[in-house]
Design an enzyme around this catalytic site. Structure first.
Site, PDB file in Angstrom:
ATOM      1  CB  THR A   1       2.530  48.010  95.730  1.00  0.00           C
ATOM      2  OG1 THR A   1       2.802  47.335  94.499  1.00  0.00           O
ATOM      3  CG2 THR A   1       2.373  46.985  96.835  1.00  0.00           C
TER       4      THR A   1
ATOM      5  CG  ASN B   1      -1.325  42.589  85.332  1.00  0.00           C
ATOM      6  OD1 ASN B   1      -2.471  42.471  85.767  1.00  0.00           O
ATOM      7  ND2 ASN B   1      -0.333  41.835  85.740  1.00  0.00           N
TER       8      ASN B   1
ATOM      9  CD  GLN C   1       0.038  47.414  83.084  1.00  0.00           C
ATOM     10  OE1 GLN C   1       0.316  48.034  82.055  1.00  0.00           O
ATOM     11  NE2 GLN C   1       0.981  46.879  83.844  1.00  0.00           N
TER      12      GLN C   1
ATOM     13  CB  SER D   1       2.834  52.397  89.177  1.00  0.00           C
ATOM     14  OG  SER D   1       3.270  52.000  90.441  1.00  0.00           O
TER      15      SER D   1
ATOM     16  CG  HIS E   1       7.324  51.859  87.471  1.00  0.00           C
ATOM     17  ND1 HIS E   1       7.521  50.683  86.804  1.00  0.00           N
ATOM     18  CD2 HIS E   1       6.527  51.565  88.522  1.00  0.00           C
ATOM     19  CE1 HIS E   1       6.869  49.697  87.443  1.00  0.00           C
ATOM     20  NE2 HIS E   1       6.261  50.216  88.484  1.00  0.00           N
TER      21      HIS E   1
ATOM     22  CB  THR F   1       9.875  64.927 103.947  1.00  0.00           C
ATOM     23  OG1 THR F   1      10.035  65.076 105.361  1.00  0.00           O
ATOM     24  CG2 THR F   1      10.321  66.186 103.228  1.00  0.00           C
TER      25      THR F   1
ATOM     26  CB  CYS G   1       3.494  42.537  88.291  1.00  0.00           C
ATOM     27  SG  CYS G   1       3.406  43.614  86.873  1.00  0.00           S
TER      28      CYS G   1
HETATM   29  N1  PLP Z   1      -1.453  46.664  89.400  1.00  0.00           N
HETATM   30  C1  PLP Z   1      -1.142  46.323  88.140  1.00  0.00           C
HETATM   31  C2  PLP Z   1      -2.228  46.043  87.155  1.00  0.00           C
HETATM   32  C3  PLP Z   1       0.192  46.245  87.731  1.00  0.00           C
HETATM   33  O1  PLP Z   1       0.479  45.910  86.473  1.00  0.00           O
HETATM   34  C4  PLP Z   1       1.200  46.534  88.675  1.00  0.00           C
HETATM   35  C5  PLP Z   1       2.590  46.430  88.220  1.00  0.00           C
HETATM   36  O2  PLP Z   1       3.449  45.852  88.635  1.00  0.00           O
HETATM   37  C6  PLP Z   1       0.815  46.894  89.990  1.00  0.00           C
HETATM   38  C7  PLP Z   1      -0.515  46.942  90.312  1.00  0.00           C
HETATM   39  C8  PLP Z   1       1.828  47.233  91.058  1.00  0.00           C
HETATM   40  O3  PLP Z   1       2.541  48.361  90.691  1.00  0.00           O
HETATM   41  P1  PLP Z   1       3.939  48.728  91.432  1.00  0.00           P
HETATM   42  O4  PLP Z   1       4.751  47.466  91.426  1.00  0.00           O
HETATM   43  O5  PLP Z   1       4.517  49.794  90.602  1.00  0.00           O
HETATM   44  O6  PLP Z   1       3.608  49.161  92.802  1.00  0.00           O
END
Ligand code: PLP
Length: 381
Positions: A71, A152, A182, A202, A204, A240, A327
């Site tokens: 994000t 997604n 994704q 991202s 995670h 930092t 999301c």
């Molecule tokens: N873009 C896509 C395609 C996603 O699936 C997500 C997941 O939530 C995001 C952006 C945003 O990622 P995050 O919430 O880890 O910032």
């Protein structure tokens, strides 16, 4: 034990990653801006980690910006282009298949900065309609083209190579940003080969800790930073840096790359198993994800049971799936991507997303199908 089928929302952190991060937090916790030996070593550690991150993504070390997640990366890319002192057309091209991290940022840019945003529609395979994209590119000069790579909700893959080719022919100076959140661990990713200027990730989503993200920015692309402060990361993202976190990001990416083929083959098998189990159980279903979608994301419609009801029934059995995309926090809104597929009789409200991963098993799939069957037998209308 919970059976988890929502890996596109977030992924588990494997024990070896937790062990690695814990060790790094103990041994690699100095401020990399400090001038004494420990600080200088922390700065070297970041340099080494960033170089590994760059190499797994086909980028140069100087092209990597560490962020708190996609994000932030997407916000930095989009607002960064808009605020940079580049020539301005005050127009951005995107698609109607984007994640809220993109659409909400674009709405801000439109409302606050007077930009015009064009949204290229998707075809029935859930990818941008190339003819329409071409028409937009012929008709207007844009400051940026921003697109999702792997959707997604559907797992559909935008034809980025063809899109870059079109851009090169029609608007060679137009920067392209990819939301590649994704993409990682699902399709190979090579920044330089793709010929794009910006890409967001991202960690995670692939087994890293939340709060770790990447923005890739090609050297010749100018963006204004979103976060100002101590001038870290070449003044592009102050604050930092966390050497332990960055080392763990490199570790996770290298692991992802090492296990890529094995994990993907496993997921392909799982998807086939899911379909064969649904057939065997004689369940009325329709796969909404296109045939050539990544196997990790399977959107399925059960036309006799609303998705929200099915989700709640499965949840009681400790089976976790999602509706469209988890999301967004606006859970009650109809999913914009599904809405566009124009499914008959509002069937988009009957679609659940099953997202698979290396740790899922055939036994878990059997459990899922068994419980879907029970739910349908009991509640189908
Ligand atoms: N873009 C896509 C395609 C996603 O699936 C997500 C997941 O939530 C995001 C952006 C945003 O990622 P995050 O919430 O880890 O910032």
């Amino acid at each position: 034990m919970t059976v988890y089928f929502d890996h596109a929302a977030t992924n588990f952190i494997d024990q070896d990653v937790i062990d690695f991060l814990a060790k790094e937090l103990v041994n690699n916790n100095y401020n990399p801006a400090a001038r004494y030996t420990s600080g200088i070593e922390a700065a070297f550690s970041i340099e080494r980690s960033v170089s590994k991150i760059a190499s797994t993504l086909g980028a140069k070390t100087e092209e990597v910006i560490i962020t708190s997640g996609a994000t932030e990366s997407i916000n930095t890319a989009l607002k960064g282009i808009v605020f940079a002192p580049n020539p301005k057309h005050k127009r951005i091209l995107s698609s109607s298949g984007e994640h809220p991290a993109t659409t909400e940022t674009l709405k801000f840019i439109e409302k606050q900065l007077g930009y015009t945003i064009d949204y290229c529609p998707l075809n029935n395979q859930g990818v941008v309609e190339l003819n329409q994209l071409e028409e937009f590119l012929i008709a207007h000069d844009y400051d940026l083209l921003t697109l999702i790579q792997v959707n997604n909700v559907l797992g559909s893959v935008n034809p980025v190579e063809k899109i870059v080719k079109l851009r090169n022919q029609l608007r060679p100076n137009l920067p392209i940003h990819l939301d590649a959140v994704q993409s990682l661990a699902k399709i190979p990713f090579d920044f330089e080969n793709l010929g794009i200027q910006l890409a967001s990730f991202s960690l995670h989503k692939i087994g890293g800790p939340k709060g770790s993200g990447i923005l890739l920015k090609s050297e010749d692309t100018r963006i204004e930073p979103l976060i100002h402060g101590g001038g870290q990361q070449n003044n592009l993202r102050s604050g930092t840096e966390n050497p332990a976190f960055v080392a763990t990001m490199a570790y996770v990416l290298e692991k992802m790359q090492r296990d890529f083929s094995r994990n993907n083959s496993h997921v392909v098998e799982l998807k086939q198993h899911l379909i064969s189990q649904l057939e065997q159980a004689r369940i009325n279903y329709q796969i909404i994800s296109p045939q050539d979608a990544v196997p990790q994301i399977v959107s399925i419609c059960f036309p006799e049971l609303r998705a929200e009801t099915l989700l709640n029934i499965l949840n009681k059995e400790q089976i976790e799936v999602s509706i469209g995309s988890a999301c967004s926090s606006k859970k009650s809104e109809r999913n914009q991507v599904l809405k566009q597929l124009n499914l008959l009789n509002n069937l988009d409200q009957y679609v659940i997303r099953i997202s698979l991963d290396k740790n899922n098993t055939k036994t878990e799939i059997n459990n899922l199908v068994k419980n879907v069957k029970i739910a349908l037998d009991k509640y189908a209308v």
